[in-house]
Scaffold this active site. Sequence first.
Site, PDB file in Angstrom:
ATOM      1  N   LEU A 118       0.883  -1.172   0.000  1.00 30.49           N
ATOM      2  CA  LEU A 118       0.000   0.000   0.000  1.00 30.49           C
ATOM      3  C   LEU A 118       0.917   1.218   0.000  1.00 30.49           C
ATOM      4  O   LEU A 118       1.984   1.188   0.620  1.00 30.49           O
ATOM      5  CB  LEU A 118      -0.887   0.012   1.243  1.00 30.49           C
ATOM      6  N   ASP A 119       0.490   2.279  -0.679  1.00 33.18           N
ATOM      7  CA  ASP A 119       1.295   3.498  -0.678  1.00 33.18           C
ATOM      8  C   ASP A 119       1.442   4.024   0.745  1.00 33.18           C
ATOM      9  O   ASP A 119       0.630   3.708   1.624  1.00 33.18           O
ATOM     10  CB  ASP A 119       0.624   4.583  -1.534  1.00 33.18           C
ATOM     11  N   LYS A 120       2.443   4.867   0.916  1.00 32.38           N
ATOM     12  CA  LYS A 120       2.702   5.408   2.264  1.00 32.38           C
ATOM     13  C   LYS A 120       1.457   6.087   2.841  1.00 32.38           C
ATOM     14  O   LYS A 120       1.148   5.968   4.027  1.00 32.38           O
ATOM     15  CB  LYS A 120       3.871   6.398   2.169  1.00 32.38           C
ATOM     16  N   LYS A 149      -4.925   5.224  -7.862  1.00 28.91           N
ATOM     17  CA  LYS A 149      -4.691   6.665  -8.026  1.00 28.91           C
ATOM     18  C   LYS A 149      -4.513   7.022  -9.498  1.00 28.91           C
ATOM     19  O   LYS A 149      -5.032   8.033  -9.970  1.00 28.91           O
ATOM     20  CB  LYS A 149      -3.447   7.083  -7.238  1.00 28.91           C
TER      21      LYS A 149
END
Length: 241
Positions: free
Chosen positions: A105-107, A191
């Site tokens: 997962l992205d930060k 995104k």
Amino acid sequence: MSLKRLDKLLCATGRWSRREVKELIRQGRVRADGRPAARPEDKYDPETVRFTVDGAAVDCSPFVYVMLHKPAGLLSATEDAGQPTVLDLLPPELRRRGLFPVGRLDKDTTGLLLLTDDGDLAHNLLSPKKHVDKVYLAQVEGTVDEEDAAALAAGMELGGGLRCLPAGLEPLGDGSCCLVTLREGKYHQVKRMLAARGKPVRSLHRCSMGPLALDKSLLPGKWRFLTGQERAELREIGSGQ
Ligand code: URA
């Protein structure tokens, strides 16, 4: 199914020596599925049999599975020279086991993250061939609509000719939030897909992976072991296709 000797299973928990295990069994203090386990050399399937010692449950499964509610601000990595990672949320004995996050997962993304040392299971959950849905709750700038849903369902093409598999999009409420369902995990995929539709993501949260939904009682940064039922459901994925 893989059968293993009882004494080896109990020793592998790190709680008792081989000699202590033999003594526990001899004294009738070990039970397998509620029945006294009589001999150290008897073999059991640690994935399905429930063991107790003096009535207390002992987890003998060969792998560890942890559900984490990932908070924003941590990297989904096992280590990083400069920044904190999700592994920092786990106690040292679990970090030593070599757990790794199943997919990144992205930060700034929050939500369900599974950590395990079971490489086969991780592969099955991430392989597009296994058709494991990952569901994200996205908050966007502007509002999503049925045209966006149709574009994702057709399989979007992102920059550089990168083709995505068909994905689901369900607008929620006034359309400023939506559920996005993916069967793959390309870099920044949600995104990038929504940005390509002119609806940049403001926040992103993973709700579920296949049968595994984020436990609503887990606050951000908190974790728990998967239940036997959850582990069994995940194993089903491996047995298909
Ligand atoms: N898609 C993204 O863009 N980011 C994530 O963290 C997960 C899926």
